[in-house]
Design an enzyme around this catalytic site. Sequence first.
Site, PDB file in Angstrom:
ATOM      1  N   ASN A  83      32.046  37.051  52.232  1.00 55.74           N
ATOM      2  CA  ASN A  83      33.312  37.234  53.262  1.00 55.74           C
ATOM      3  C   ASN A  83      33.905  37.829  51.853  1.00 55.74           C
ATOM      4  O   ASN A  83      33.918  37.525  50.649  1.00 55.74           O
ATOM      5  CB  ASN A  83      32.974  35.392  53.121  1.00 55.74           C
ATOM      6  N   HIS A 105      38.983  37.657  50.072  1.00 54.34           N
ATOM      7  CA  HIS A 105      40.121  37.772  49.030  1.00 54.34           C
ATOM      8  C   HIS A 105      39.707  38.663  48.123  1.00 54.34           C
ATOM      9  O   HIS A 105      40.980  39.014  46.683  1.00 54.34           O
ATOM     10  CB  HIS A 105      39.300  36.318  48.424  1.00 54.34           C
ATOM     11  N   HIS A 116      37.572  38.269  58.326  1.00 54.08           N
ATOM     12  CA  HIS A 116      38.770  37.550  58.772  1.00 54.08           C
ATOM     13  C   HIS A 116      40.049  38.024  58.863  1.00 54.08           C
ATOM     14  O   HIS A 116      40.642  37.689  57.771  1.00 54.08           O
ATOM     15  CB  HIS A 116      39.257  36.283  58.176  1.00 54.08           C
ATOM     16  N   ARG A 173      42.985  37.309  60.339  1.00 57.67           N
ATOM     17  CA  ARG A 173      44.428  36.330  60.399  1.00 57.67           C
ATOM     18  C   ARG A 173      44.917  37.437  61.214  1.00 57.67           C
ATOM     19  O   ARG A 173      45.935  37.494  60.964  1.00 57.67           O
ATOM     20  CB  ARG A 173      44.673  35.727  58.917  1.00 57.67           C
ATOM     21  N   ARG A 220      47.590  38.597  55.829  1.00 58.20           N
ATOM     22  CA  ARG A 220      47.744  38.307  54.845  1.00 58.20           C
ATOM     23  C   ARG A 220      46.520  38.743  53.571  1.00 58.20           C
ATOM     24  O   ARG A 220      46.839  38.683  52.695  1.00 58.20           O
ATOM     25  CB  ARG A 220      48.076  36.516  54.441  1.00 58.20           C
ATOM     26  N   GLU A 267      35.040  37.263  61.853  1.00 55.96           N
ATOM     27  CA  GLU A 267      36.046  35.995  61.410  1.00 55.96           C
ATOM     28  C   GLU A 267      37.532  36.396  62.625  1.00 55.96           C
ATOM     29  O   GLU A 267      38.697  37.383  62.316  1.00 55.96           O
ATOM     30  CB  GLU A 267      37.102  35.055  60.961  1.00 55.96           C
ATOM     31  N   THR A 312      41.081  28.214  56.197  1.00 58.69           N
ATOM     32  CA  THR A 312      40.823  26.947  57.397  1.00 58.69           C
ATOM     33  C   THR A 312      40.013  26.157  57.291  1.00 58.69           C
ATOM     34  O   THR A 312      39.144  25.702  56.863  1.00 58.69           O
ATOM     35  CB  THR A 312      39.398  27.656  58.660  1.00 58.69           C
ATOM     36  N   GLU A 347      28.268  27.476  63.704  1.00 60.63           N
ATOM     37  CA  GLU A 347      28.950  27.703  61.994  1.00 60.63           C
ATOM     38  C   GLU A 347      29.152  26.697  61.375  1.00 60.63           C
ATOM     39  O   GLU A 347      30.617  26.264  62.778  1.00 60.63           O
ATOM     40  CB  GLU A 347      29.640  29.191  61.578  1.00 60.63           C
ATOM     41  N   HIS A 385      32.213  27.823  54.379  1.00 64.24           N
ATOM     42  CA  HIS A 385      33.259  27.147  53.835  1.00 64.24           C
ATOM     43  C   HIS A 385      33.097  26.478  52.475  1.00 64.24           C
ATOM     44  O   HIS A 385      32.066  25.331  52.329  1.00 64.24           O
ATOM     45  CB  HIS A 385      34.225  26.025  54.323  1.00 64.24           C
TER      46      HIS A 385
HETATM   47  N1  PXP Z   1      33.166  30.686  56.957  1.00 66.26           N
HETATM   48  C1  PXP Z   1      34.595  30.780  57.983  1.00 66.26           C
HETATM   49  C2  PXP Z   1      33.853  30.915  59.545  1.00 66.26           C
HETATM   50  C3  PXP Z   1      35.661  31.447  57.333  1.00 66.26           C
HETATM   51  O1  PXP Z   1      36.792  30.458  57.770  1.00 66.26           O
HETATM   52  C4  PXP Z   1      35.362  30.883  55.975  1.00 66.26           C
HETATM   53  C5  PXP Z   1      37.100  31.053  54.798  1.00 66.26           C
HETATM   54  O2  PXP Z   1      36.997  32.314  55.652  1.00 66.26           O
HETATM   55  C6  PXP Z   1      34.415  31.267  55.224  1.00 66.26           C
HETATM   56  C7  PXP Z   1      32.850  30.601  55.836  1.00 66.26           C
HETATM   57  C8  PXP Z   1      34.435  31.350  53.760  1.00 66.26           C
HETATM   58  O3  PXP Z   1      34.830  30.300  52.961  1.00 66.26           O
HETATM   59  P1  PXP Z   1      34.682  30.264  51.863  1.00 66.26           P
HETATM   60  O4  PXP Z   1      36.064  31.216  51.137  1.00 66.26           O
HETATM   61  O5  PXP Z   1      35.376  28.451  50.950  1.00 66.26           O
HETATM   62  O6  PXP Z   1      33.245  30.468  50.814  1.00 66.26           O
END
Ligand code: PXP
Length: 243
Positions: free
Chosen positions: A9, A12, A45, A47, A51, A72, A103, A153, A195
Site C-alpha cells: 500500500n 503514505h 486508497h 479517499r 488526503r 480501496e 480505516t 479482506e 491493516h
Molecule cells: N487494507 C485496507 C483495506 C486498508 O484500508 C489499509 C489502510 O489503508 C491497509 C490494508 C493497509 O494498512 P496499513 O497501512 O496499516 O498497513
Amino acid sequence: MSNARLGVNIDHVATVRNARGEIYPSPLRAALDAEMYGADGITAHLREDRRHIQDKDIDDLINNLKIPLNLEMAATVEMLSLALNCKPNSCCIVPEKREEITTEGGIDTIRNFEILKEYTSKIKNNGSRVSLFVDADQTHIDNSKKIGADIIEIHTGKYCQLIETDSSNANEELDRIIKMANYADSINLEVHAGHGITNRSIKALAKIDIIKEFNIGHFIIGESIFIGLEKAIKDIKSLILES
Ligand code: PXP
C-alpha cells in the site's frame, strides 16, 4: 511455507508528498520500485477527501503497473463511477469517515447490504474483482457471500496493535482471525488480510495458509526511511514466505 501474495500500500508516500504540496516523493515511483523488489500487487486508497492518493495517481498506476492494482474505495457514487472508469484488477470496499486517521474497522454489511450488493454487481460486471474489508465476524462474512463479493479482506488492526503493545492478550484475537478465515474459505470466499501489519505481527498471520494476500502499507513505508524500500519489502516478503 506460505505462498501468500504481498500487496504494498503506497498511500503514505502520497501523505509525505502532500505534506509539502510538492510533486515528490512520487507514489508511482514507489509502486514501480515495489514491483521491482517483489511486491505481488499495489494497493491505493483514494479517499473522499483526497488526503493522500489523488485521482492522477490512480491514472498513473493504471497506465504503468504490470502487477495488479487493488483500489480501496468507499461505497459512494463518485467512487463507483471512478472504479468503473479505471477498471482496476480489484476494488476493496472500505468504510470511510472523514474524521478518522485511518480505516478503523470493517464495513457494516448489515446497514450497507443493499448498496454493497448493487456496487459489487456493477463492479464485477465491469471486469474487476470485489473485496469487502470486514472484521473477523461471521455475520459480515456471510453477508459478503450474499452480497456477491469474490474476496473478504479481514481487518487485522486490533490483533496487530495488541502484538505491539499487549501481546499476552493477542491470542484471542488471532484465534478469531484463524476461525473466520477458515469459515470464509469454507463458503468459497478468497481471504485477504490487512491493516497495521508489521514484521512482528506478520509472523503468526502468515502461518494461516488460507490467507492468500496481505496488504501492508504504513509499516513498509515507515521502515523504508531507515532501511530503504527494497529491504523493507524484501524483509516482510521473506517473513511471509518463511512462515
Ligand atoms: N487494507 C485496507 C483495506 C486498508 O484500508 C489499509 C489502510 O489503508 C491497509 C490494508 C493497509 O494498512 P496499513 O497501512 O496499516 O498497513
